[in-house]
Motif scaffolding. Structure first.
Motif, mmCIF file in Angstrom:
data_model
loop_
_atom_site.group_PDB
_atom_site.id
_atom_site.type_symbol
_atom_site.label_atom_id
_atom_site.label_comp_id
_atom_site.label_asym_id
_atom_site.label_seq_id
_atom_site.Cartn_x
_atom_site.Cartn_y
_atom_site.Cartn_z
ATOM 1 N N ILE A 74 0.846 -1.207 0.000
ATOM 2 C CA ILE A 74 0.000 0.000 0.000
ATOM 3 C C ILE A 74 0.876 1.250 0.000
ATOM 4 C CG2 ILE A 74 -1.564 1.387 1.449
ATOM 5 C CD1 ILE A 74 -2.820 -1.337 2.338
ATOM 6 N N GLU A 97 2.999 1.647 -3.314
ATOM 7 C CA GLU A 97 2.281 2.047 -4.526
ATOM 8 C C GLU A 97 1.524 3.364 -4.372
ATOM 9 O OE1 GLU A 97 -0.212 -1.270 -5.424
ATOM 10 O OE2 GLU A 97 1.445 -2.497 -6.184
ATOM 11 N N ARG A 98 1.191 3.742 -3.145
ATOM 12 C CA ARG A 98 0.272 4.868 -2.977
ATOM 13 C C ARG A 98 0.831 6.053 -2.195
ATOM 14 N NH1 ARG A 98 -4.902 3.738 -4.372
ATOM 15 N NH2 ARG A 98 -5.252 1.640 -5.139
ATOM 16 N N HIS A 102 -0.986 14.767 -7.381
ATOM 17 C CA HIS A 102 -1.364 13.445 -6.883
ATOM 18 C C HIS A 102 -0.652 12.362 -7.682
ATOM 19 C CE1 HIS A 102 -4.328 14.425 -10.081
ATOM 20 N NE2 HIS A 102 -4.058 13.186 -10.463
ATOM 21 N N LYS A 103 -0.678 11.162 -7.168
ATOM 22 C CA LYS A 103 -0.053 10.051 -7.874
ATOM 23 C C LYS A 103 -0.940 9.595 -9.028
ATOM 24 C CE LYS A 103 2.738 7.192 -6.418
ATOM 25 N NZ LYS A 103 3.296 5.916 -5.923
ATOM 26 N N ARG A 104 -0.298 9.301 -10.146
ATOM 27 C CA ARG A 104 -1.045 8.845 -11.321
ATOM 28 C C ARG A 104 -0.819 7.364 -11.581
ATOM 29 N NH1 ARG A 104 -0.765 10.830 -16.349
ATOM 30 N NH2 ARG A 104 -3.022 10.856 -16.454
ATOM 31 N N GLY A 105 0.086 6.762 -10.813
ATOM 32 C CA GLY A 105 0.376 5.348 -11.019
ATOM 33 C C GLY A 105 1.122 4.805 -9.818
ATOM 34 N N LYS A 106 1.552 3.558 -9.930
ATOM 35 C CA LYS A 106 2.140 2.887 -8.768
ATOM 36 C C LYS A 106 3.619 3.205 -8.560
ATOM 37 C CE LYS A 106 -1.230 -0.830 -9.062
ATOM 38 N NZ LYS A 106 -1.497 -2.251 -9.317
ATOM 39 N N PRO A 150 -4.189 13.006 3.472
ATOM 40 C CA PRO A 150 -4.259 11.575 3.795
ATOM 41 C C PRO A 150 -5.452 10.846 3.179
ATOM 42 C CG PRO A 150 -4.924 12.879 5.687
ATOM 43 C CD PRO A 150 -4.571 13.855 4.604
ATOM 44 N N PHE A 151 -5.188 9.638 2.735
ATOM 45 C CA PHE A 151 -6.211 8.696 2.291
ATOM 46 C C PHE A 151 -6.197 7.498 3.248
ATOM 47 C CE2 PHE A 151 -7.130 9.270 -2.536
ATOM 48 C CZ PHE A 151 -7.454 10.597 -2.318
ATOM 49 N N ASN A 152 -7.205 6.654 3.120
ATOM 50 C CA ASN A 152 -7.277 5.445 3.932
ATOM 51 C C ASN A 152 -7.229 4.194 3.074
ATOM 52 O OD1 ASN A 152 -9.240 7.493 5.714
ATOM 53 N ND2 ASN A 152 -7.829 6.247 6.883
ATOM 54 N N SER A 153 -6.731 3.133 3.690
ATOM 55 C CA SER A 153 -6.781 1.814 3.078
ATOM 56 C C SER A 153 -6.891 0.817 4.233
ATOM 57 C CB SER A 153 -5.539 1.571 2.222
ATOM 58 O OG SER A 153 -5.675 0.366 1.506
ATOM 59 N N TYR A 173 -2.498 7.127 5.104
ATOM 60 C CA TYR A 173 -1.227 7.476 4.471
ATOM 61 C C TYR A 173 -1.397 8.758 3.659
ATOM 62 C CZ TYR A 173 -3.545 5.580 0.385
ATOM 63 O OH TYR A 173 -4.458 5.359 -0.623
ATOM 64 N N ALA A 175 -1.460 10.882 0.436
ATOM 65 C CA ALA A 175 -1.710 10.502 -0.960
ATOM 66 C C ALA A 175 -1.430 11.627 -1.949
ATOM 67 C CB ALA A 175 -3.157 10.032 -1.116
ATOM 68 N N CYS A 176 -1.706 12.862 -1.580
ATOM 69 C CA CYS A 176 -1.499 14.006 -2.485
ATOM 70 C C CYS A 176 -0.492 14.965 -1.851
ATOM 71 C CB CYS A 176 -2.804 14.764 -2.726
ATOM 72 S SG CYS A 176 -4.159 13.759 -3.302
#
Lengths: 279, 336
Positions: free
Chosen positions: B39, B42-43, B208-212, B276-279, B289, B291-292
């Motif tokens: 996670i 990649e993120r 932001h992330k566009r890929g892994k 932050p985003f969640n997983s 974590y 994310a942007c």
């Protein structure tokens, strides 16, 4: 065109139906069948924007369908509309987080019919449709939900078989729709909805085809005549998937359906005045 | 043959397509560690930056922490190992949540002086201060407005800001004390700071992330601060900061530094510029974590904080006399 619009309106608004009831059990040429069913089943949902884990749980759905065999192409062309909605409440494998999902879709299309034998009718054609929906995770904060919006053109095939049992006419039907091309909304891989709200666009409209959004809608049902109504029992297998912007999504549901079908014929003004000749 | 064309097309599409699914990990110590590592790999949006800034080697971290696993370890022992792994990121926006605890790295504030004495600060507010949706404010004896804002998730609205600024309108200057404010809503930070500019200003960028891949980022989007169409502050203002200013407060300070009549005073902010985003992990533990990435107006990273315009530390001798060095310094500057 006005007639087609009328069938669409009938499909969406049952209260607007004007016409005369026909005898139940089988579609009559020139008549419109309106089927309304509710479904109960289970859904499996994955959306890697929210979580890498699949969620599963019960789903409640409804489906309202109109089917009209037109006089075109020597009475071999039918027009169909499908209004479908679903609501599900799913959980992850450890029951520590829950998703709520809802969607509403409308499809309309034409089918050409072949009759290789008197009781069997094969159909093939195309449908255009659009869906709107959401998936909400009750535990996430800045990425709590996903919006769904898509439109597509589908290939559709089906078969109807009229079966006589106990002096009654039953209709067995199978239909499958496969989206071939369309467009859908998707946020970027790590893009927040905050950025989208600020005007940041990053390939948020994605072209779809079976290679990146393989979906399949299949329904099998039997229509059982009961006095004034026709009972419809069925099974719906609805697979919706996409893999766009590195976000994997699947929403797979299987439901048992129960409802009823009514057959109507729209009367022209002069037919209405003459009392409606429904031969 | 034509009539079967569509069936052949359908069959071909069936073969092309398949079930869209994600790689799954076993709910074992090793499976949960691998899921967590992936996670972040990649993120998480700061892996490249932290490799440069603090020498983070995420591949080495994986090997290091895998060695600490054992099949018979308890749930809380696993939690400790996984929190240790996340701690290598040194990010206050990275957390692991289980039913018994919240894994965290608070070195961004715990490793530095607080520069805040709550008791002394409360003495400046007294008991007859006003409260507008979490914004506590009053007029000090020397006609300097003083406002304390502890929480950007308190729901501060435009009506609250109108009333507070109108009440303080005759003051010679305004002190906005956001020390100890750990963040909240970005929209509140934007709403508050929009009261201090009369024109549209570039305040930073977001990406932001566009890929892994660790470097797969979108083109940074410029962020502008639009002037509020309501009551705006037209006199000097000073924002008091310390290391506890984190996340949305960090963004507020970033925005305020671009406003011409505003200066910041105190210690560097705590940072937290990743949204932050969640997983989640196979065992159901929630992961948070970054994310942007949010940058400042010069496209510089502010993940580890924003230096103040005027560095100032809390003097223990002042505290002993019931005085707050930062507030007193700000008052003196605003009176000039």
């Amino acid at each position: 065109m006005r007639r087609i619009l009328l069938y669409i309106i009938i499909g969406i608004c049952p209260a607007l139906i004007h016409g005369q009831d026909l005898q139940p059990s089988v579609p009559v040429e020139g008549a419109t069948s309106v089927g309304t069913v509710v479904g109960l089943g289970r859904a499996s949902q994955l959306d890697t924007y929210l979580s890498p884990l699949s969620y599963s749980g019960p789903q409640l759905s409804f489906l309202r369908e109109t089917f009209h065999l037109t006089k075109r192409a020597n009475r071999r062309l039918s027009f169909q509309t499908i209004l479908q909605g679903a609501f599900s409440h799913t959980e992850n494998a450890t029951s520590t987080a829950y998703d709520w999902a809802g969607r509403l879709g409308f499809d309309a299309g034409w089918h050409y019919h072949w009759c290789p034998m008197p009781a069997l009718r094969l159909m093939a054609g195309g449908m255009v449709g659009t869906d709107i929906g959401f998936l909400y995770n009750d535990r996430n904060r800045n990425n709590p939900a996903q919006g769904r919006l898509n439109a597509d053109v589908s290939a559709s095939v089906g078969a109807r078989y009229r079966l006589r049992l106990f002096r009654q006419s039953f209709v067995l039907r199978y239909q499958a729709c496969l989206p071939l091309a369309g467009a859908m909304f998707s946020p970027g891989y790590g893009q927040s909805y905050y950025e989208i709200s600020q005007g940041n666009r990053d390939h948020n409209v994605v072209a779809t085809w079976p290679g990146n959004a393989f979906s399949l809608w299949q329904m099998v049902n039997v229509d059982i005549p009961l006095r004034r109504y026709t009972l419809r029992l069925g099974y719906l297998d609805d697979i919706r998937q996409s893999h766009a912007n590195h976000i994997k999504v699947h929403d797979i549901s299987r439901s048992f359906l129960i409802g009823f079908v009514r057959h109507f014929r729209l009367l022209k003004k002069n037919e209405r005045e003459e009392g409606g000749d429904l031969q | 043959m034509k009539r079967y064309g569509i069936l052949i097309l359908l069959f071909g599409a069936l073969l092309l397509g398949g079930c869209v699914s994600e790689e799954t990990f076993e709910d074992t110590p090793e499976g949960n560690l691998e899921a967590l590592w992936q996670i972040i790999d990649e993120r998480y949006c700061f892996l490249d930056y932290k490799a440069q800034a603090i020498g983070l080697d995420w591949d080495a971290v994986r090997l290091d922490y895998r060695r600490r696993l054992s099949p018979s370890m308890t749930r809380l022992q696993l939690f400790e190992v996984l929190c240790g792994m996340l701690g290598e990121l040194r990010d206050g926006h990275v957390n692991l949540y289980c039913s018994a605890d919240v894994g965290r790295d608070w070195s961004w504030k715990d490793d530095y002086p607080a520069n805040l004495d709550h008791e002394v600060r409360e003495s400046y507010l007294g008991t007859d201060y006003r409260i507008a949706a979490g914004l506590r404010y009053r007029i000090l004896d020397d006609n300097i407005g003083y406002a304390v804002f502890d929480d950007f998730s308190s729901g501060l609205g435009d009506g609250n800001l109108d009333d507070a600024l109108y009440y303080l309108r005759l003051c010679d200057g305004l002190i906005i004390d956001v020390r100890g404010n750990g963040g909240g809503l970005l929209s509140t930070a934007e709403r508050f700071s929009s009261r201090f500019t009369n024109e549209k200003r570039l305040v930073g960028y977001i990406s932001h992330k566009r890929g892994k891949g660790h470097s797969d980022f979108s083109k940074p989007m410029a962020e502008y601060l639009e002037p509020s169409k309501r009551l705006r502050w037209q006199k000097p203002a000073i924002v008091l900061t310390n290391r506890e200013c984190f996340s949305a407060t960090n963004t507020f300070v970033r925005n305020m530094q671009q406003c011409p009549l505003v200066r910041t005073l105190g210690d560097q902010t705590g940072g937290g510029s990743g949204m932050p985003f969640n997983s989640e992990l196979p065992n159901g533990w929630l992961v948070r974590y970054s994310a942007c990435v949010m940058y400042d107006a010069q496209m510089q990273q502010i993940e580890f904080g924003i230096p103040p315009d005027i560095p100032c530390s809390l003097d223990s001798a002042d505290v002993a006399r019931g005085r707050d060095t930062l507030i007193e310094t700000a008052r003196m500057m605003l009176r000039k």
